[in-house]
Design a protein around this motif. Sequence first.
Motif, PDB file in Angstrom:
ATOM      1  N   LEU A  87      -3.540  -1.783   3.862  1.00  0.00           N
ATOM      2  CA  LEU A  87      -3.876  -3.004   3.465  1.00  0.00           C
ATOM      3  C   LEU A  87      -5.797  -3.041   3.797  1.00  0.00           C
ATOM      4  CD1 LEU A  87      -1.290  -5.427   4.971  1.00  0.00           C
ATOM      5  CD2 LEU A  87      -1.588  -4.703   2.540  1.00  0.00           C
ATOM      6  N   GLU A  88      -6.095  -2.163   4.504  1.00  0.00           N
ATOM      7  CA  GLU A  88      -7.592  -2.222   4.906  1.00  0.00           C
ATOM      8  C   GLU A  88      -8.557  -2.347   3.625  1.00  0.00           C
ATOM      9  OE1 GLU A  88     -10.885   0.315   7.376  1.00  0.00           O
ATOM     10  OE2 GLU A  88      -8.872   0.922   7.255  1.00  0.00           O
ATOM     11  N   ALA A  89      -9.359  -3.198   3.814  1.00  0.00           N
ATOM     12  CA  ALA A  89     -10.248  -3.475   2.591  1.00  0.00           C
ATOM     13  C   ALA A  89      -9.549  -3.713   1.215  1.00  0.00           C
ATOM     14  CB  ALA A  89     -11.339  -2.329   2.573  1.00  0.00           C
ATOM     15  N   SER A  90      -8.322  -4.423   1.317  1.00  0.00           N
ATOM     16  CA  SER A  90      -7.737  -4.690  -0.029  1.00  0.00           C
ATOM     17  C   SER A  90      -8.209  -5.994  -0.834  1.00  0.00           C
ATOM     18  CB  SER A  90      -6.157  -4.647   0.261  1.00  0.00           C
ATOM     19  OG  SER A  90      -5.911  -5.606   1.313  1.00  0.00           O
ATOM     20  N   ARG A  91      -9.378  -6.775  -0.075  1.00  0.00           N
ATOM     21  CA  ARG A  91      -9.409  -8.018  -0.659  1.00  0.00           C
ATOM     22  C   ARG A  91      -9.701  -7.878  -2.234  1.00  0.00           C
ATOM     23  NH1 ARG A  91     -13.733  -9.635   2.427  1.00  0.00           N
ATOM     24  NH2 ARG A  91     -12.373 -10.828   3.626  1.00  0.00           N
ATOM     25  N   GLY A  92      -9.109  -8.554  -2.897  1.00  0.00           N
ATOM     26  CA  GLY A  92      -9.061  -8.562  -4.534  1.00  0.00           C
ATOM     27  C   GLY A  92      -8.315  -7.763  -5.351  1.00  0.00           C
ATOM     28  N   LYS A  93      -7.496  -6.800  -4.363  1.00  0.00           N
ATOM     29  CA  LYS A  93      -6.459  -6.313  -5.202  1.00  0.00           C
ATOM     30  C   LYS A  93      -5.464  -6.840  -5.241  1.00  0.00           C
ATOM     31  CE  LYS A  93      -8.104  -1.511  -3.789  1.00  0.00           C
ATOM     32  NZ  LYS A  93      -8.009  -0.474  -3.179  1.00  0.00           N
ATOM     33  N   ILE A  94      -4.254  -6.417  -5.688  1.00  0.00           N
ATOM     34  CA  ILE A  94      -2.880  -6.886  -6.454  1.00  0.00           C
ATOM     35  C   ILE A  94      -1.814  -6.139  -5.667  1.00  0.00           C
ATOM     36  CG2 ILE A  94      -1.362  -7.555  -7.958  1.00  0.00           C
ATOM     37  CD1 ILE A  94      -3.659  -9.309  -8.257  1.00  0.00           C
ATOM     38  N   LEU A  95      -1.154  -6.855  -4.700  1.00  0.00           N
ATOM     39  CA  LEU A  95       0.086  -6.339  -4.069  1.00  0.00           C
ATOM     40  C   LEU A  95       1.223  -6.825  -4.809  1.00  0.00           C
ATOM     41  CD1 LEU A  95       0.752  -4.635  -1.354  1.00  0.00           C
ATOM     42  CD2 LEU A  95       1.514  -6.971  -0.553  1.00  0.00           C
ATOM     43  N   GLN A  96       1.873  -5.824  -5.360  1.00  0.00           N
ATOM     44  CA  GLN A  96       3.136  -5.897  -6.237  1.00  0.00           C
ATOM     45  C   GLN A  96       4.447  -5.735  -5.476  1.00  0.00           C
ATOM     46  OE1 GLN A  96       3.124  -5.188 -10.387  1.00  0.00           O
ATOM     47  NE2 GLN A  96       5.465  -4.720 -10.207  1.00  0.00           N
ATOM     48  N   VAL A  97       5.048  -6.998  -5.161  1.00  0.00           N
ATOM     49  CA  VAL A  97       6.381  -6.586  -4.515  1.00  0.00           C
ATOM     50  C   VAL A  97       7.492  -6.913  -5.270  1.00  0.00           C
ATOM     51  CG1 VAL A  97       7.542  -7.420  -2.393  1.00  0.00           C
ATOM     52  CG2 VAL A  97       5.087  -7.459  -2.024  1.00  0.00           C
ATOM     53  N   GLY A  98       8.323  -5.729  -5.739  1.00  0.00           N
ATOM     54  CA  GLY A  98       9.332  -6.086  -6.603  1.00  0.00           C
ATOM     55  C   GLY A  98       8.639  -6.409  -7.882  1.00  0.00           C
ATOM     56  N   SER A  99       8.895  -7.485  -8.535  1.00  0.00           N
ATOM     57  CA  SER A  99       8.203  -8.078  -9.628  1.00  0.00           C
ATOM     58  C   SER A  99       7.305  -9.003  -9.325  1.00  0.00           C
ATOM     59  CB  SER A  99       9.296  -8.496 -10.751  1.00  0.00           C
ATOM     60  OG  SER A  99       9.879  -9.791 -10.223  1.00  0.00           O
ATOM     61  N   CYS A 100       7.076  -9.618  -8.079  1.00  0.00           N
ATOM     62  CA  CYS A 100       6.061 -10.380  -7.588  1.00  0.00           C
ATOM     63  C   CYS A 100       5.013 -10.048  -7.562  1.00  0.00           C
ATOM     64  CB  CYS A 100       6.580 -11.084  -6.230  1.00  0.00           C
ATOM     65  SG  CYS A 100       5.755 -12.613  -5.886  1.00  0.00           S
ATOM     66  N   ARG A 101       3.677 -10.620  -7.870  1.00  0.00           N
ATOM     67  CA  ARG A 101       2.216 -10.242  -7.804  1.00  0.00           C
ATOM     68  C   ARG A 101       1.682 -11.003  -6.874  1.00  0.00           C
ATOM     69  NH1 ARG A 101       0.468  -6.678 -11.729  1.00  0.00           N
ATOM     70  NH2 ARG A 101      -1.421  -7.556 -11.971  1.00  0.00           N
ATOM     71  N   ILE A 102       0.935 -10.645  -5.786  1.00  0.00           N
ATOM     72  CA  ILE A 102       0.288 -11.150  -4.965  1.00  0.00           C
ATOM     73  C   ILE A 102      -1.334 -10.872  -4.919  1.00  0.00           C
ATOM     74  CG2 ILE A 102       0.033 -12.126  -2.345  1.00  0.00           C
ATOM     75  CD1 ILE A 102       3.111 -11.108  -2.062  1.00  0.00           C
ATOM     76  N   GLU A 103      -2.151 -11.752  -5.002  1.00  0.00           N
ATOM     77  CA  GLU A 103      -3.616 -11.266  -5.108  1.00  0.00           C
ATOM     78  C   GLU A 103      -3.788 -11.408  -3.496  1.00  0.00           C
ATOM     79  OE1 GLU A 103      -8.109 -12.493  -6.894  1.00  0.00           O
ATOM     80  OE2 GLU A 103      -6.295 -13.672  -7.417  1.00  0.00           O
ATOM     81  N   LEU A 104      -4.419 -10.282  -2.819  1.00  0.00           N
ATOM     82  CA  LEU A 104      -4.886 -10.111  -1.705  1.00  0.00           C
ATOM     83  C   LEU A 104      -6.282 -10.658  -1.473  1.00  0.00           C
ATOM     84  CD1 LEU A 104      -3.460  -6.700  -0.520  1.00  0.00           C
ATOM     85  CD2 LEU A 104      -2.492  -9.092  -0.143  1.00  0.00           C
ATOM     86  N   LEU A 105      -6.376 -11.997  -0.786  1.00  0.00           N
ATOM     87  CA  LEU A 105      -7.717 -12.642  -0.805  1.00  0.00           C
ATOM     88  C   LEU A 105      -8.562 -12.372   0.586  1.00  0.00           C
ATOM     89  CD1 LEU A 105      -6.378 -15.739  -2.277  1.00  0.00           C
ATOM     90  CD2 LEU A 105      -7.600 -14.207  -3.275  1.00  0.00           C
ATOM     91  N   GLY A 106      -7.885 -11.682   1.680  1.00  0.00           N
ATOM     92  CA  GLY A 106      -8.622 -11.634   2.736  1.00  0.00           C
ATOM     93  C   GLY A 106      -7.771 -10.960   3.984  1.00  0.00           C
ATOM     94  N   GLU A 107      -8.623 -10.614   5.060  1.00  0.00           N
ATOM     95  CA  GLU A 107      -7.945 -10.054   6.251  1.00  0.00           C
ATOM     96  C   GLU A 107      -7.362 -11.257   6.937  1.00  0.00           C
ATOM     97  OE1 GLU A 107     -11.228  -8.306   8.616  1.00  0.00           O
ATOM     98  OE2 GLU A 107      -9.523  -7.707  10.257  1.00  0.00           O
TER      99      GLU A 107
END
Length: 185
Positions: A87-107
């Motif tokens: 997760l380090e420095a993942s700001r702005g990336k998309i974490l897809q868990v199964g079919s759910c998409r989560i925009e990573l916004l910060g630490e």
Amino acid sequence: METTSPAGTSGRLEAIWIKRAHWGRMDPVARAALRAGQGIVGNANQGGRRQVTVIEREVWEQLMAELGAAAEPSTRRANLMVSGVRLEASRGKILQVGSCRIELLGETKPCERMEQAVPGLRAAMYPNWQGGAFGAVLTDSEIEVGDPVLLLDPAPEGSPFVPWKQRGTGQRHLPPEEPPAVPAG
């Protein structure tokens, strides 16, 4: 050694916790429903930018080993625990868990409760996003422990999760790139 996951890296959802009340206990569940723009159904935190919090299993295990402690991962008070994805420095990336998409916004910075749980834990979590990340749910979905997890390229332009200072400027919440160097001469 590479410390951040390249886009397209895959892992696994190891655990899900729901916080039913602010400062309340973290209840483990095998599956959960997530709603776009809201977060985990039944979780105390709804809406805003911090709809879901995520930690890495490998980081938690490393922290416990370094501190000689055996606290449960739910002590971190995150909603999701993943493995195989940095997760380090993942700001702005998309974490897809199964079919759910989560925009990573910060630490997710550690709070004083970490120090109460394990002496030294708060300070140990500060470097390199070891406290995890937070994000906003982009798609309605149901997830369950064991689901595949993917870290994907940044969200497309037009993300609804732009800080108020940047609204209307056309800027995303990511820091601007460095301008190209101009040769002297």
